[in-house]
Design a protein around this motif. Structure first.
Motif, PDB file in Angstrom:
ATOM      1  N   HIS A 124      45.763  40.015  37.806  1.00 44.39           N
ATOM      2  CA  HIS A 124      46.463  39.493  38.983  1.00 44.39           C
ATOM      3  C   HIS A 124      47.952  39.806  38.771  1.00 44.39           C
ATOM      4  N   ASN A 176      39.914  37.921  39.441  1.00 44.22           N
ATOM      5  CA  ASN A 176      39.908  37.216  40.727  1.00 44.22           C
ATOM      6  C   ASN A 176      39.422  38.109  41.865  1.00 44.22           C
ATOM      7  N   LYS A 227      42.699  25.373  41.776  1.00 47.82           N
ATOM      8  CA  LYS A 227      41.422  26.103  41.806  1.00 47.82           C
ATOM      9  C   LYS A 227      40.338  25.300  41.081  1.00 47.82           C
TER      10      LYS A 227
HETATM   11  N1  PMP Z   1      45.814  34.630  37.962  1.00 55.62           N
HETATM   12  C1  PMP Z   1      44.686  34.744  38.655  1.00 55.62           C
HETATM   13  C2  PMP Z   1      43.527  35.491  38.053  1.00 55.62           C
HETATM   14  C3  PMP Z   1      44.585  34.193  39.940  1.00 55.62           C
HETATM   15  O1  PMP Z   1      43.467  34.326  40.640  1.00 55.62           O
HETATM   16  C4  PMP Z   1      45.699  33.493  40.462  1.00 55.62           C
HETATM   17  C5  PMP Z   1      45.652  32.854  41.851  1.00 55.62           C
HETATM   18  N2  PMP Z   1      45.149  33.660  42.844  1.00 55.62           N
HETATM   19  C6  PMP Z   1      46.846  33.392  39.680  1.00 55.62           C
HETATM   20  C7  PMP Z   1      46.872  33.968  38.439  1.00 55.62           C
HETATM   21  C8  PMP Z   1      48.070  32.679  40.170  1.00 55.62           C
HETATM   22  O2  PMP Z   1      47.827  31.326  40.290  1.00 55.62           O
HETATM   23  P1  PMP Z   1      48.878  30.393  41.047  1.00 55.62           P
HETATM   24  O3  PMP Z   1      48.974  30.937  42.436  1.00 55.62           O
HETATM   25  O4  PMP Z   1      48.239  29.059  41.019  1.00 55.62           O
HETATM   26  O5  PMP Z   1      50.161  30.485  40.328  1.00 55.62           O
END
Ligand code: PMP
Length: 406
Positions: A124, A176, A227
């Motif tokens: 991500h 993700n 999440k």
């Molecule tokens: N890493 C992964 C694998 C994610 O899926 C996400 C959220 N989509 C994040 C980091 C970032 O999380 P946050 O938006 O809660 O900071």
């Protein structure tokens, strides 16, 4: 509450859905990888704290302040225990993104020109951009551990890429986009053999897999509340005791400082060093309550989560023109594309029919660009997902595809 992943549609499933007021909307909510619905126990715990009189932490000597401190400490213990450590290794941050940025910032001075940071092809942006930035600042290089044709990590290649120049391995535990589970313990072992640190983004893993930071042997791991059926605005940054001692805090100010002189300051010891500013106490309390609902974490292997995911994959594969990306061992998430249709258009049409899915690059552009030029559609499951949600997605998708071809 521990029966929710049993392969049956029993009363416990019904009771579990009743824990989530957000599910009363007449929709099939399949965007759980973005944010889950919040469980009632988290709402109740936050409500009790807020309406019972709140205060800041660490500053007051009156009873409400002492109660608040106790509740905040208890929440930290619950969150830390959820991943197998004690409270002294758990720092609260506002998000997974902030936690990963804080770790990259804190480690930047360890890097020299020519050092290497390894990330995986599955990252991500939250676990990619902070590393790229510190690499640029320090003259270090970010290298990507590649993906195999079956959408799993090429572990042999990843291990072969590690050498004495490798200083940090920063890797997601679950993709993700694809739901691929990465072999964290193997990567940790390989990283440590070359003297590198391993940092894990467990944002997608925490609600689905049991995590024991000590067993995995990782140096840092971050996961968030929203999440995991809790409130937004809070995440846990788990650090080794060595990193707690040696890492520079990214945020400086009140609450983290020990002594301030006219031209300098010293930081507090332990985790307090990383929690500058007034913390989000209510969110910490809600986070802990939500984790209590899913502890021990539902293991997907052979459970209801896996059965539902498999059903979704095969139902989608039966629709003509649909390509499903289905890595072996994947959990919780299914990405797919439809020939001749833009994912955003399809998500829009599904949304109008009460089916909530995500479309686009899912903040993981380098990976998604390998799968499709226009992005993917993504359906993501949670403990409360049931056959009706899957049926709603599949039947509406069939109609949408049929109409588009007509
Ligand atoms: N890493 C992964 C694998 C994610 O899926 C996400 C959220 N989509 C994040 C980091 C970032 O999380 P946050 O938006 O809660 O900071």
């Amino acid at each position: 509450m521990k029966t929710f992943l049993k392969n049956s549609q029993s009363k416990s499933d019904f009771d579990l859905r009743a824990q989530f007021q957000g599910l009363r909307r007449d929709v099939a909510y399949l965007d759980n990888a973005a944010t889950t619905q919040m469980c009632q126990s988290a709402i109740d715990a936050m409500n009790a704290y807020i309406t019972g009189g709140r205060s800041n932490v660490g500053r007051g000597l009156y009873p409400i302040a002492e109660e608040t401190m106790k509740k905040y400490d208890a929440a930290r213990s619950t969150v830390a225990n959820f991943v197998g450590v004690d409270a002294g290794r758990c720092v609260f941050t506002k998000s997974v993104t902030e936690g990963l940025n804080a770790i990259a910032f804190g480690l930047r001075e360890r890097l020299q020109a020519g050092d290497e940071i390894l990330v995986s092809a599955f990252e991500h942006h939250a676990n990619l951009l902070p590393w790229r930035r510190i690499a640029k600042e320090r003259g270090a290089i970010v290298k990507t551990m590649p993906m195999l044709a079956d959408f799993t990590l090429n572990l042999d290649r990843a291990k072969a890429m590690m050498n004495e120049r490798t200083k940090i391995v920063a890797v997601t535990m679950v993709s993700n986009v694809l739901g691929t589970v990465l072999p964290i313990a193997d990567l940790a072992d390989a990283a440590h053999r070359v003297g590198a640190l391993i940092v894990v983004d467990a944002a997608q893993a925490a609600a689905h897999l049991p995590i024991d930071v000590v067993d995995l042997g990782v140096d840092a791991l971050v996961f968030g509340s929203h999440k995991c059926y809790g409130p937004a605005g809070i995440a846990a940054m788990i650090l080794s005791l060595d990193l707690i001692d040696s890492m520079e805090p990214m945020i400086v100010g009140g609450g983290m400082v020990d002594h301030v002189t006219t031209d300098g300051a010293t930081w507090r010891q332990g985790i307090e060093k990383f929690e500058g500013g007034s913390p989000n106490v209510e969110a910490a309390i809600g986070f802990a309550a939500a984790l209590s609902l899913i502890a021990p974490p539902p293991y997907e292997g052979g459970g209801r989560g896996e059965v539902l995911r498999q059903r979704l994959v095969s139902d989608l594969q039966s629709i003509s023109g649909v390509t499903v990306f289905d890595p072996p061992g994947a959990i919780g998430i299914v990405s797919f594309t439809i020939d001749g249709m833009h994912p955003h258009d399809v998500a829009d049409m599904l949304g109008a029919r009460g089916v909530c899915v995500r479309a686009g690059n899912h903040c993981a552009a380098p990976l998604v660009e390998k799968l499709s030029t226009t992005g993917t559609l993504r359906a993501s499951l949670a403990i409360y997902t049931d056959e009706r949600d899957i049926e709603a997605l599949v039947s509406n998708l069939k109609e949408i595809v049929k109409k588009a071809k007509a």
